[in-house]
Design a protein around this motif. Structure first.
Motif, PDB file in Angstrom:
ATOM      1  N   PHE A  25       0.858  -1.179   0.000  1.00 41.28           N
ATOM      2  CA  PHE A  25       0.000   0.000   0.000  1.00 41.28           C
ATOM      3  C   PHE A  25       0.899   1.234   0.000  1.00 41.28           C
ATOM      4  CE2 PHE A  25      -1.996  -3.449   2.334  1.00 41.28           C
ATOM      5  CZ  PHE A  25      -3.236  -3.561   1.715  1.00 41.28           C
ATOM      6  N   ILE A  49      -1.375  -8.427  -3.495  1.00 42.27           N
ATOM      7  CA  ILE A  49      -2.198  -7.216  -3.463  1.00 42.27           C
ATOM      8  C   ILE A  49      -1.348  -5.960  -3.673  1.00 42.27           C
ATOM      9  CG2 ILE A  49      -3.786  -5.837  -2.044  1.00 42.27           C
ATOM     10  CD1 ILE A  49      -4.787  -8.696  -2.753  1.00 42.27           C
ATOM     11  N   VAL A  51      -2.225  -1.746  -3.784  1.00 45.28           N
ATOM     12  CA  VAL A  51      -3.216  -0.662  -3.748  1.00 45.28           C
ATOM     13  C   VAL A  51      -2.495   0.681  -3.714  1.00 45.28           C
ATOM     14  CG1 VAL A  51      -5.148   0.410  -2.496  1.00 45.28           C
ATOM     15  CG2 VAL A  51      -4.907  -2.083  -2.491  1.00 45.28           C
ATOM     16  N   GLU A  54      -5.009   6.833  -1.192  1.00 44.17           N
ATOM     17  CA  GLU A  54      -5.298   8.252  -1.428  1.00 44.17           C
ATOM     18  C   GLU A  54      -4.309   9.164  -0.734  1.00 44.17           C
ATOM     19  OE1 GLU A  54      -7.155   6.068   0.147  1.00 44.17           O
ATOM     20  OE2 GLU A  54      -8.352   6.903   1.777  1.00 44.17           O
ATOM     21  N   SER A  55      -3.506   8.621   0.186  1.00 46.67           N
ATOM     22  CA  SER A  55      -2.519   9.431   0.904  1.00 46.67           C
ATOM     23  C   SER A  55      -1.623   8.472   1.672  1.00 46.67           C
ATOM     24  CB  SER A  55      -3.207  10.368   1.908  1.00 46.67           C
ATOM     25  OG  SER A  55      -3.795   9.614   2.957  1.00 46.67           O
ATOM     26  N   VAL A  57      -1.255   8.710   4.793  1.00 43.76           N
ATOM     27  CA  VAL A  57      -2.019   8.417   6.013  1.00 43.76           C
ATOM     28  C   VAL A  57      -2.876   7.173   5.780  1.00 43.76           C
ATOM     29  CG1 VAL A  57      -3.817   9.271   7.565  1.00 43.76           C
ATOM     30  CG2 VAL A  57      -2.059  10.832   6.729  1.00 43.76           C
ATOM     31  N   ALA A  58      -3.582   7.160   4.675  1.00 44.69           N
ATOM     32  CA  ALA A  58      -4.418   5.999   4.364  1.00 44.69           C
ATOM     33  C   ALA A  58      -3.554   4.772   4.131  1.00 44.69           C
ATOM     34  CB  ALA A  58      -5.284   6.286   3.143  1.00 44.69           C
ATOM     35  N   ASN A  61      -2.453   3.090   7.224  1.00 41.93           N
ATOM     36  CA  ASN A  61      -3.581   2.469   7.927  1.00 41.93           C
ATOM     37  C   ASN A  61      -4.081   1.226   7.201  1.00 41.93           C
ATOM     38  OD1 ASN A  61      -4.444   3.984  10.502  1.00 41.93           O
ATOM     39  ND2 ASN A  61      -3.869   5.605   9.059  1.00 41.93           N
ATOM     40  N   MET A  62      -3.907   1.182   5.894  1.00 41.16           N
ATOM     41  CA  MET A  62      -4.183  -0.058   5.157  1.00 41.16           C
ATOM     42  C   MET A  62      -3.173  -1.119   5.575  1.00 41.16           C
ATOM     43  SD  MET A  62      -5.019   1.472   1.390  1.00 41.16           S
ATOM     44  CE  MET A  62      -6.349   2.664   1.170  1.00 41.16           C
ATOM     45  N   TYR A  64      -1.742  -1.272   8.437  1.00 37.32           N
ATOM     46  CA  TYR A  64      -2.171  -1.689   9.780  1.00 37.32           C
ATOM     47  C   TYR A  64      -3.284  -2.747   9.689  1.00 37.32           C
ATOM     48  CZ  TYR A  64      -4.635  -1.040  14.303  1.00 37.32           C
ATOM     49  OH  TYR A  64      -5.283  -1.220  15.502  1.00 37.32           O
ATOM     50  N   GLY A  65      -4.282  -2.494   8.829  1.00 39.03           N
ATOM     51  CA  GLY A  65      -5.382  -3.449   8.670  1.00 39.03           C
ATOM     52  C   GLY A  65      -4.900  -4.788   8.137  1.00 39.03           C
ATOM     53  N   GLU A  87       1.732   8.512  12.624  1.00 40.55           N
ATOM     54  CA  GLU A  87       0.598   8.132  13.471  1.00 40.55           C
ATOM     55  C   GLU A  87       0.340   6.629  13.344  1.00 40.55           C
ATOM     56  OE1 GLU A  87      -3.318   8.680  11.863  1.00 40.55           O
ATOM     57  OE2 GLU A  87      -4.130   9.364  13.767  1.00 40.55           O
TER      58      GLU A  87
ATOM     59  N   GLN B  67     -10.667  -5.030  14.985  1.00 37.97           N
ATOM     60  CA  GLN B  67      -9.441  -4.247  14.977  1.00 37.97           C
ATOM     61  C   GLN B  67      -9.817  -2.800  15.288  1.00 37.97           C
ATOM     62  OE1 GLN B  67      -6.778  -5.290  11.797  1.00 37.97           O
ATOM     63  NE2 GLN B  67      -5.295  -3.721  12.312  1.00 37.97           N
ATOM     64  N   ALA B  76      -9.745   2.943   5.761  1.00 38.02           N
ATOM     65  CA  ALA B  76      -8.449   2.502   5.224  1.00 38.02           C
ATOM     66  C   ALA B  76      -8.045   1.185   5.874  1.00 38.02           C
ATOM     67  CB  ALA B  76      -7.378   3.574   5.468  1.00 38.02           C
ATOM     68  N   VAL B  77      -8.253   1.072   7.179  1.00 40.09           N
ATOM     69  CA  VAL B  77      -7.929  -0.174   7.878  1.00 40.09           C
ATOM     70  C   VAL B  77      -8.778  -1.312   7.302  1.00 40.09           C
ATOM     71  CG1 VAL B  77      -7.934  -1.336  10.123  1.00 40.09           C
ATOM     72  CG2 VAL B  77      -7.259   1.075   9.977  1.00 40.09           C
ATOM     73  N   GLY B  80      -7.433  -2.499   4.028  1.00 39.02           N
ATOM     74  CA  GLY B  80      -6.288  -3.404   4.194  1.00 39.02           C
ATOM     75  C   GLY B  80      -6.734  -4.811   4.536  1.00 39.02           C
ATOM     76  N   ILE B  81      -7.698  -4.917   5.442  1.00 36.05           N
ATOM     77  CA  ILE B  81      -8.178  -6.242   5.864  1.00 36.05           C
ATOM     78  C   ILE B  81      -8.867  -6.957   4.703  1.00 36.05           C
ATOM     79  CG2 ILE B  81      -9.751  -7.473   7.421  1.00 36.05           C
ATOM     80  CD1 ILE B  81      -9.412  -5.010   9.357  1.00 36.05           C
ATOM     81  N   ARG B  83      -8.777  -6.509   1.500  1.00 38.46           N
ATOM     82  CA  ARG B  83      -7.956  -6.862   0.342  1.00 38.46           C
ATOM     83  C   ARG B  83      -7.180  -8.155   0.572  1.00 38.46           C
ATOM     84  NH1 ARG B  83      -7.399  -3.322  -4.162  1.00 38.46           N
ATOM     85  NH2 ARG B  83      -8.983  -1.718  -3.841  1.00 38.46           N
ATOM     86  N   GLU B 106     -10.606   9.259   3.866  1.00 35.85           N
ATOM     87  CA  GLU B 106     -10.638   7.800   3.893  1.00 35.85           C
ATOM     88  C   GLU B 106     -12.008   7.262   3.476  1.00 35.85           C
ATOM     89  OE1 GLU B 106      -9.108   9.678   6.146  1.00 35.85           O
ATOM     90  OE2 GLU B 106      -7.050   8.960   6.021  1.00 35.85           O
ATOM     91  N   HIS B 109     -12.634   7.900  -0.364  1.00 34.77           N
ATOM     92  CA  HIS B 109     -11.832   7.064  -1.256  1.00 34.77           C
ATOM     93  C   HIS B 109     -12.141   5.576  -1.127  1.00 34.77           C
ATOM     94  CE1 HIS B 109      -9.388   9.954  -3.425  1.00 34.77           C
ATOM     95  NE2 HIS B 109      -9.613  10.725  -2.361  1.00 34.77           N
ATOM     96  N   ARG B 113     -13.144   3.725  -4.475  1.00 31.29           N
ATOM     97  CA  ARG B 113     -12.549   2.482  -4.987  1.00 31.29           C
ATOM     98  C   ARG B 113     -13.563   1.347  -5.043  1.00 31.29           C
ATOM     99  NH1 ARG B 113      -8.493   4.021  -1.245  1.00 31.29           N
ATOM    100  NH2 ARG B 113      -9.485   2.607   0.226  1.00 31.29           N
TER     101      ARG B 113
END
Ligand SMILES: Cc1ncc(C[n+]2csc(CCOP(=O)(O)OP(=O)(O)O)c2C)c(N)n1
Ligand code: SF4
Ligand SMILES: [Mg+2]
Lengths: 355, 253
Positions: A25, A49, A51, A54-55, A57-58, A61-62, A64-65, A87, B67, B76-77, B80-81, B83, B106, B109, B113
């Motif tokens: 990401f 994957i 991706v 958009e920033s 920051v995002a 956090n992706m 993180y997920g 952050e 989470q 955004a989190v 990630g999960i 995907r 967030e 977007h 998407r």
């Protein structure tokens, strides 16, 4: 294996795929764009994957997920983008998740410039996010070393359940060098990620939570102490460095990344003249390689820190060597890369020892 | 005599006290989400993303993997999960400060998407958790701790309507605004949630259910008065209904 000629950024991207990266990401920023560009093509090809967020920051956090659900995740950026990721990095450390972050550093502060720099040393080693936290940070010198640590970082991140950063300057990102992409690297025995929130609570029979919130201060202190134990282990086991021509040196340069490369040329030229100069080259900047300074030969009287920044690592050299040696510094900033002759001249100032 | 179960607490929620103030509709919304997850058999594959706000502790309440995200970053989190775990059922639970202010990029977007996730958006027109400050959704003349004389357009603009805004985003699939102020509307809200999760299980993309919600404590009203205030003031500005339904493929590009 055969060496191939590759550009730094692309080699790092390929190394990530070889290191088992499941997902990337990121957000465009010079001078690291070849990393996402390469991965946008090759991740899909490997059923993984990619991706474009958009920033930054995002993007973090992706990360993180995806890391929370058990994947091996990479993001890459350059200095101002890494600033935005702080952050998320703090959350990732707090939740004890692994991930790999590549930082192709450029000059700052602010929008700064796009030429190579080492100005993020403090940001990386002190942590720009909130709370007591650390990440293992590699600052490799050659493309081969860079590729090797990128591959190894995925294992290390999983092992410690902590982010690992590879901090290179724009020179390494942009240069071409022959590299063996399949060199054997150390591998760790890793336990299954039984903690991950994978969306399989049914199969597992219990639910997993990924959280950095601890409202009770005693509970949060306990969590911090647990993290601290991990950092102590990293300090004990992960300090990496190279000692170059130290045996009889009177002046020892301390330099990392591209700066170390330039110092190497300077040392070679000076040694030919009989000047006794060596190099301590940190390969990790966190943990800082304190051990390298433990048993320097009697002949050493001066440590000369060289940086493409204005004395950030020098603070660590001073902390480790308080009360011993003449501690000297020379640096350039803003993306100016010092010439070998400039370094030679700096070293000469200290040869003889009485300054 | 045969006994018949007419009501039982949902297994979709962990059996423990919720952290919400008495009479706050966050509780009702939790129950609905829990019931829908349970009834649709989605708990076993669920991954919820808690946001920052009064619902920050929701990772302790929803009975599936969870989470906890930084303020505004839940979509955004969730991206990630989802995907890396496309077979899981991913949802976020976010307040209006979280989603409409700090997390605006967030949410837009994720919708843009067409992320195959479900967003539960709890709009109480205020920052509940931090003590009742003005939100982008706070009504004109509504008093909050940072708009003590009431929100004024000249300083703070007009309240943001997120369902309407996201309806303009081509990638979004299903958007509906609901309310939970009486049993009839609660039943309707549950239907909307069912629809939103179906959109996800059928891999049709981004769905969001916006709840008009209350904050009796920071509005300075009783729970009953809060429900009435929501009906009289919030719903007229935030009309209920479906704002986008591209499930038939008509607007899905
Ligand atoms: C980066 C960051 N900024 C600010 C906060 C403080 N904060 C916590 S909750 C909150 C507002 C939440 O309001 P909303 O999303 O409307 O949820 P509610 O409590 O009303 O349900 C804020 C500003 C924070 N935790 N993190
Ligand atoms: S502060 Fe408001 S939104 Fe938060 S739990 Fe209490 S009543 Fe509900
Ligand atoms: Mg709110």
């Amino acid at each position: 294996m055969a060496k191939v000629l590759m550009k730094g950024n692309e080699a790092m991207a390929l190394a990530a795929i070889k290191g088992g990266c499941d997902a990337f990401f990121g957000y465009p920023i010079t001078p690291q764009n070849e990393i996402p560009e390469y991965l946008s093509y090759h991740m899909e090809e490997n059923n993984r994957i990619f991706v474009q967020a958009e920033s930054e920051v995002a993007a973090i956090n992706m990360v993180y997920g995806a890391a929370g659900s058990g994947a091996r995740v990479l993001t890459s950026s350059s200095s101002p983008g890494i600033a935005l990721k702080q952050e998320g990095i703090s959350y990732i450390v707090g939740s004890e998740l692994p991930c790999v972050i590549i930082n192709v550093m450029r000059g700052g502060p602010g929008l700064g410039g796009i030429q190579p720099s080492q100005g993020d040393y403090n940001q990386i080693t002190r942590g720009g996010g909130n709370g007591d936290y650390h990440l293992i940070a590699f600052a490799p010198e050659t493309l081969q070393e860079t590729v090797d640590v990128v591959k190894e970082s995925f294992d290390l991140a999983d092992y410690y359940r902590n982010p690992v950063m590879i901090a290179v300057d724009g020179l390494i990102g942009q240069m071409m060098e022959p590299v063996d992409m399949d060199k054997e690297i150390p591998q760790k025995d890793l336990p299954a990620k039984t903690w991950a929130a994978t969306g399989e609570s049914g199969k597992r029979g219990s639910r997993n939570k990924i959280v950095s919130l601890h409202l009770d201060p005693y509970d949060l202190e306990k969590h911090n102490l647990k993290l601290k134990e991990k950092y102590d282990k990293m300090v004990e086991n992960e300090q990496r460095y190279e000692m170059i021509s130290i045996e009889d040196a009177e002046v020892v340069i301390v330099a990392y990344g591209s700066m170390a490369r330039i110092a190497r040329s300077a040392v070679k030229a000076l040694r030919e003249e009989g000047v006794k100069v060596g190099i301590i080259r940190p390969i990790t900047i966190w943990p800082f390689p304190e051990k390298a300074f433990e048993n320097l030969p009697e002949s050493v009287h001066t440590l000369l820190t060289l940086e493409m920044s204005l004395g950030q690592m020098h603070q660590d050299v001073k902390i480790v060597n308080q009360g011993r040696y003449n501690l000297a510094f020379y640096g350039r900033a803003g993306g100016v890369v010092p010439e070998t002759d400039e370094i030679i001249e700096q070293v000469r100032k200290y040869v003889g020892g009485n300054k | 005599m045969k006994t018949q179960t007419v009501y039982k607490p949902t297994d979709g929620l962990v059996k423990r006290d919720l952290s919400y103030c008495p009479g706050c509709t966050h509780g009702v919304i939790h129950k609905l989400v829990g019931e829908v997850l349970e009834e649709k058999g989605l708990l076993d594959t669920g991954v919820g993303v808690a946001s920052v706000g009064c619902s920050v502790m929701s990772y302790e309440f929803f009975n599936c993997d969870m989470q906890q995200a930084a303020h505004g970053r839940a979509p955004a989190v969730a991206t990630g999960i989802k995907r890396v775990r496309p077979e899981s059922t991913v949802f976020t639970y976010q307040g209006d400060g979280d989603l409409a202010s700090i997390g605006m990029a967030e949410i837009v977007h994720a919708a843009h998407r067409g992320e195959n996730i479900t967003v539960i958006f709890v709009n109480n027109a205020i920052y509940g958790m931090t003590g009742g400050q003005m939100a982008p959704t706070t009504l004109i003349d509504q008093k909050t701790s940072t708009s003590p004389r009431g929100r004024k357009q000249k300083d703070a603009g007009l309240p943001l309507r997120m369902s309407e805004l996201l309806a303009t985003v081509p990638g979004a699939t299903y958007l509906e605004r609901v309310s939970v102020h009486d049993p009839k509307h609660i039943r309707k809200a549950k239907k909307a949630l069912e629809k939103a999760f179906e959109v996800q299980t059928q891999k049709q993309g981004f769905s969001m259910i916006e709840f008009v919600s209350t904050c009796p404590v920071n509005w300075g009203m009783t729970p009953q008065d809060s429900l009435e205030w929501a009906v009289d003031n919030l719903i007229p500005y935030y009309p209920l209904g479906v704002y986008k339904d591209a499930t038939k493929g008509d607007d899905n590009g």
